[in-house]
Motif scaffolding. Structure first.
Motif, PDB file in Angstrom:
ATOM      1  N   GLY A   9       0.840  -1.193   0.000  1.00  0.00           N
ATOM      2  CA  GLY A   9       0.000   0.000   0.000  1.00  0.00           C
ATOM      3  C   GLY A   9       0.873   1.240   0.000  1.00  0.00           C
ATOM      4  O   GLY A   9       2.113   1.159  -0.122  1.00  0.00           O
ATOM      5  N   ALA A  10       0.230   2.371   0.193  1.00  0.00           N
ATOM      6  CA  ALA A  10       0.912   3.658   0.043  1.00  0.00           C
ATOM      7  C   ALA A  10       2.149   3.789   0.941  1.00  0.00           C
ATOM      8  O   ALA A  10       3.081   4.527   0.614  1.00  0.00           O
ATOM      9  N   GLY A  11       2.168   3.061   2.076  1.00  0.00           N
ATOM     10  CA  GLY A  11       3.297   3.183   3.003  1.00  0.00           C
ATOM     11  C   GLY A  11       4.624   2.782   2.390  1.00  0.00           C
ATOM     12  O   GLY A  11       5.678   3.280   2.800  1.00  0.00           O
ATOM     13  N   GLU A  15       8.488   6.744   1.737  1.00  0.00           N
ATOM     14  CA  GLU A  15       9.874   7.228   1.842  1.00  0.00           C
ATOM     15  C   GLU A  15      10.475   7.586   0.473  1.00  0.00           C
ATOM     16  O   GLU A  15      11.604   8.063   0.413  1.00  0.00           O
ATOM     17  N   THR A  20       0.839   9.376   1.596  1.00  0.00           N
ATOM     18  CA  THR A  20      -0.148   8.323   1.802  1.00  0.00           C
ATOM     19  C   THR A  20      -1.538   8.972   1.809  1.00  0.00           C
ATOM     20  O   THR A  20      -1.668  10.187   1.663  1.00  0.00           O
ATOM     21  N   PHE A  21      -2.559   8.143   1.972  1.00  0.00           N
ATOM     22  CA  PHE A  21      -3.933   8.660   1.918  1.00  0.00           C
ATOM     23  C   PHE A  21      -4.442   9.089   3.284  1.00  0.00           C
ATOM     24  O   PHE A  21      -5.052  10.141   3.429  1.00  0.00           O
ATOM     25  N   ARG A  22      -4.201   8.234   4.309  1.00  0.00           N
ATOM     26  CA  ARG A  22      -4.922   8.431   5.573  1.00  0.00           C
ATOM     27  C   ARG A  22      -4.080   9.017   6.702  1.00  0.00           C
ATOM     28  O   ARG A  22      -4.555   9.086   7.831  1.00  0.00           O
ATOM     29  N   TRP A  28      -6.221  12.233   1.674  1.00  0.00           N
ATOM     30  CA  TRP A  28      -7.656  12.309   1.990  1.00  0.00           C
ATOM     31  C   TRP A  28      -7.958  13.371   3.052  1.00  0.00           C
ATOM     32  O   TRP A  28      -9.117  13.613   3.383  1.00  0.00           O
ATOM     33  N   GLN A  88      -1.718  -1.930  -4.207  1.00  0.00           N
ATOM     34  CA  GLN A  88      -2.862  -1.001  -4.279  1.00  0.00           C
ATOM     35  C   GLN A  88      -2.388   0.338  -4.837  1.00  0.00           C
ATOM     36  O   GLN A  88      -3.195   1.237  -5.064  1.00  0.00           O
ATOM     37  N   HIS A 106      -5.495  -1.643  -8.170  1.00  0.00           N
ATOM     38  CA  HIS A 106      -6.255  -0.383  -8.238  1.00  0.00           C
ATOM     39  C   HIS A 106      -5.910   0.442  -9.475  1.00  0.00           C
ATOM     40  O   HIS A 106      -6.156   1.643  -9.503  1.00  0.00           O
ATOM     41  N   VAL A 146      -8.921   2.431 -10.385  1.00  0.00           N
ATOM     42  CA  VAL A 146     -10.122   1.778  -9.866  1.00  0.00           C
ATOM     43  C   VAL A 146     -10.660   2.653  -8.737  1.00  0.00           C
ATOM     44  O   VAL A 146     -10.025   2.809  -7.697  1.00  0.00           O
ATOM     45  N   PHE A 148     -13.654   4.000  -5.905  1.00  0.00           N
ATOM     46  CA  PHE A 148     -14.555   3.376  -4.939  1.00  0.00           C
ATOM     47  C   PHE A 148     -15.866   3.033  -5.649  1.00  0.00           C
ATOM     48  O   PHE A 148     -16.402   3.843  -6.406  1.00  0.00           O
ATOM     49  N   GLY A 172       2.834  -1.617   4.424  1.00  0.00           N
ATOM     50  CA  GLY A 172       2.401  -0.231   4.259  1.00  0.00           C
ATOM     51  C   GLY A 172       0.976  -0.065   3.794  1.00  0.00           C
ATOM     52  O   GLY A 172       0.659   0.853   3.040  1.00  0.00           O
ATOM     53  N   SER A 174      -3.064   0.241   5.189  1.00  0.00           N
ATOM     54  CA  SER A 174      -3.747   0.553   6.448  1.00  0.00           C
ATOM     55  C   SER A 174      -4.880  -0.419   6.766  1.00  0.00           C
ATOM     56  O   SER A 174      -5.482  -0.342   7.830  1.00  0.00           O
ATOM     57  N   ASN A 198       4.694  -2.600   8.790  1.00  0.00           N
ATOM     58  CA  ASN A 198       4.051  -1.282   8.795  1.00  0.00           C
ATOM     59  C   ASN A 198       4.712  -0.442   9.879  1.00  0.00           C
ATOM     60  O   ASN A 198       5.420  -0.965  10.733  1.00  0.00           O
ATOM     61  N   ALA A 216       9.511   1.167   6.105  1.00  0.00           N
ATOM     62  CA  ALA A 216       9.658   0.091   5.116  1.00  0.00           C
ATOM     63  C   ALA A 216      11.076  -0.004   4.553  1.00  0.00           C
ATOM     64  O   ALA A 216      11.542  -1.114   4.254  1.00  0.00           O
TER      65      ALA A 216
HETATM   66  P1  OAD Z   1      -3.201   4.485   3.623  1.00  0.00           P
HETATM   67  O1  OAD Z   1      -2.792   5.911   3.507  1.00  0.00           O
HETATM   68  O2  OAD Z   1      -4.582   4.183   4.068  1.00  0.00           O
HETATM   69  O3  OAD Z   1      -2.227   3.742   4.639  1.00  0.00           O
HETATM   70  C1  OAD Z   1      -0.823   3.809   4.540  1.00  0.00           C
HETATM   71  C2  OAD Z   1      -0.227   2.850   5.570  1.00  0.00           C
HETATM   72  O4  OAD Z   1       1.190   2.918   5.412  1.00  0.00           O
HETATM   73  C3  OAD Z   1      -0.544   3.180   7.010  1.00  0.00           C
HETATM   74  O5  OAD Z   1      -0.931   1.980   7.680  1.00  0.00           O
HETATM   75  C4  OAD Z   1       0.786   3.713   7.559  1.00  0.00           C
HETATM   76  O6  OAD Z   1       0.985   3.354   8.925  1.00  0.00           O
HETATM   77  C5  OAD Z   1       1.788   2.997   6.689  1.00  0.00           C
HETATM   78  N1  OAD Z   1       3.070   3.710   6.502  1.00  0.00           N
HETATM   79  C6  OAD Z   1       3.271   5.040   6.331  1.00  0.00           C
HETATM   80  N2  OAD Z   1       4.575   5.321   6.137  1.00  0.00           N
HETATM   81  C7  OAD Z   1       5.218   4.122   6.187  1.00  0.00           C
HETATM   82  C8  OAD Z   1       6.591   3.722   6.054  1.00  0.00           C
HETATM   83  N3  OAD Z   1       7.569   4.598   5.840  1.00  0.00           N
HETATM   84  N4  OAD Z   1       6.891   2.402   6.182  1.00  0.00           N
HETATM   85  C9  OAD Z   1       5.913   1.490   6.406  1.00  0.00           C
HETATM   86  N5  OAD Z   1       4.605   1.795   6.527  1.00  0.00           N
HETATM   87  C10 OAD Z   1       4.265   3.094   6.414  1.00  0.00           C
HETATM   88  O7  OAD Z   1      -2.874   3.792   2.217  1.00  0.00           O
HETATM   89  P2  OAD Z   1      -3.400   2.399   1.626  1.00  0.00           P
HETATM   90  O8  OAD Z   1      -3.642   1.406   2.709  1.00  0.00           O
HETATM   91  O9  OAD Z   1      -2.500   2.031   0.528  1.00  0.00           O
HETATM   92  O10 OAD Z   1      -7.529   3.572  -3.141  1.00  0.00           O
HETATM   93  O11 OAD Z   1      -4.784   2.850   1.026  1.00  0.00           O
HETATM   94  C11 OAD Z   1      -5.574   1.900   0.353  1.00  0.00           C
HETATM   95  C12 OAD Z   1      -6.388   2.559  -0.729  1.00  0.00           C
HETATM   96  O12 OAD Z   1      -7.140   3.640  -0.170  1.00  0.00           O
HETATM   97  C13 OAD Z   1      -5.576   3.195  -1.827  1.00  0.00           C
HETATM   98  O13 OAD Z   1      -5.183   2.277  -2.820  1.00  0.00           O
HETATM   99  C14 OAD Z   1      -6.504   4.236  -2.382  1.00  0.00           C
HETATM  100  C15 OAD Z   1      -7.047   4.782  -1.069  1.00  0.00           C
HETATM  101  O14 OAD Z   1      -8.280   5.367  -1.090  1.00  0.00           O
HETATM  102  C16 OAD Z   1      -8.219   4.270  -4.075  1.00  0.00           C
HETATM  103  O15 OAD Z   1      -8.004   5.447  -4.327  1.00  0.00           O
HETATM  104  C17 OAD Z   1      -9.283   3.472  -4.768  1.00  0.00           C
END
Ligand code: OAD
Length: 231
Positions: A9-11, A15, A20-22, A28, A88, A106, A146, A148, A172, A174, A198, A216
């Protein structure tokens, strides 16, 4: 043959400088999901949505794969078995880091999709709302993302490989977005050892057998070393 499935995922790209998104200051927090990541948002304001992904494409092109992306490519090259990365992420840092067996569930920033005939072609650096499809000429180009409410890509293949996984790692991610958040349960049902990598436990962290917490770029190379050593 042993099979490793890795969800990213975005995590993993954080680096490399991609937001990231959340996170509190993440994408977001600055953009409404309903506006930029749904088919309805695109129908309402295609220029806004196209512009949002043009900016993501520009930033991704300027970013470089980091040590975590490269470590996964090394795992694929050196592991005596099958390694599948399911991401993703819509950036192309995995492929630029050397990963070949990769599913962009995605979608991706570097292709455009025709909403009329499903044709795909390389996205220009800047897409424009209403660009014509090179195959059918409909003014129906959209980012190949892709959103929602839409079905992620290659789910049959992903569930097929998860069903024979020996190791499943989520890096990485969430754990907030399904179906990806359900992969750990699917892999566990298949008898896989499950590992979450994570900064902090994710929403589905309790479902994993093991956690490796930290950035990561440090944790992923260390984990890959341990797998390749047979530890
Ligand atoms: P999120 O932004 O929801 O989560 C990112 C995760 O990465 C979190 O759990 C952080 O703790 C972790 N993280 C951040 N920095 C990190 C690092 N340096 N090393 C390790 N982990 C780290 O992103 P996703 O889970 O990828 O979809 O989001 C899933 C989907 O929601 C995306 O594909 C996107 C979004 O809405 C769509 O747009 C359809």
């Amino acid at each position: 043959m042993s099979t490793i499935v890795i969800l990213t995922g975005a995590g993993i790209s954080a680096e490399s400088g991609l937001e990231t998104f959340r996170a509190d200051t993440g994408l977001w927090a600055k953009h409404r999901v309903e506006d930029v990541a749904t088919p309805e948002g695109f129908s309402r304001d295609p220029a806004l949505v196209t512009g949002f992904y043009n900016e993501r494409r520009r930033l991704a092109a300027a970013a470089r794969p980091n040590a975590a992306h490269r470590a996964l490519a090394r795992l694929e090259a050196e592991y005596d078995g099958e390694v599948l990365v399911v991401t993703q992420n819509v950036d192309d840092l995995h492929e630029r880091g050397g990963t070949q067996n990769l599913i962009h569930m995605h979608g991706g920033l570097n292709t455009a999709l025709c909403a009329a005939c499903d044709h795909r072609w390389p996205a220009p650096a800047k897409m424009h709302a209403g660009d014509a499809c090179p195959a059918c000429s409909a003014p129906a180009a959209r980012p190949d993302i892709v959103w929602f409410g839409e079905m992620p890509y290659q789910m049959d293949r992903i569930f097929d490989v998860l069903g024979r996984a020996h190791i499943f790692a989520a890096i990485g991610s969430s754990g907030n977005v399904y179906p990806a958040a359900g992969f750990v349960a699917e892999a566990a049902r298949a008898g896989a050892h499950t590992l979450e990598i994570n900064l902090e436990p994710s929403s589905v962290g309790a479902q994993f057998d093991e956690a490796l917490l930290g950035p990561a770029t440090q944790t992923v190379p260390a984990w890959v070393d341990s797998i390749l050593r047979g530890a």
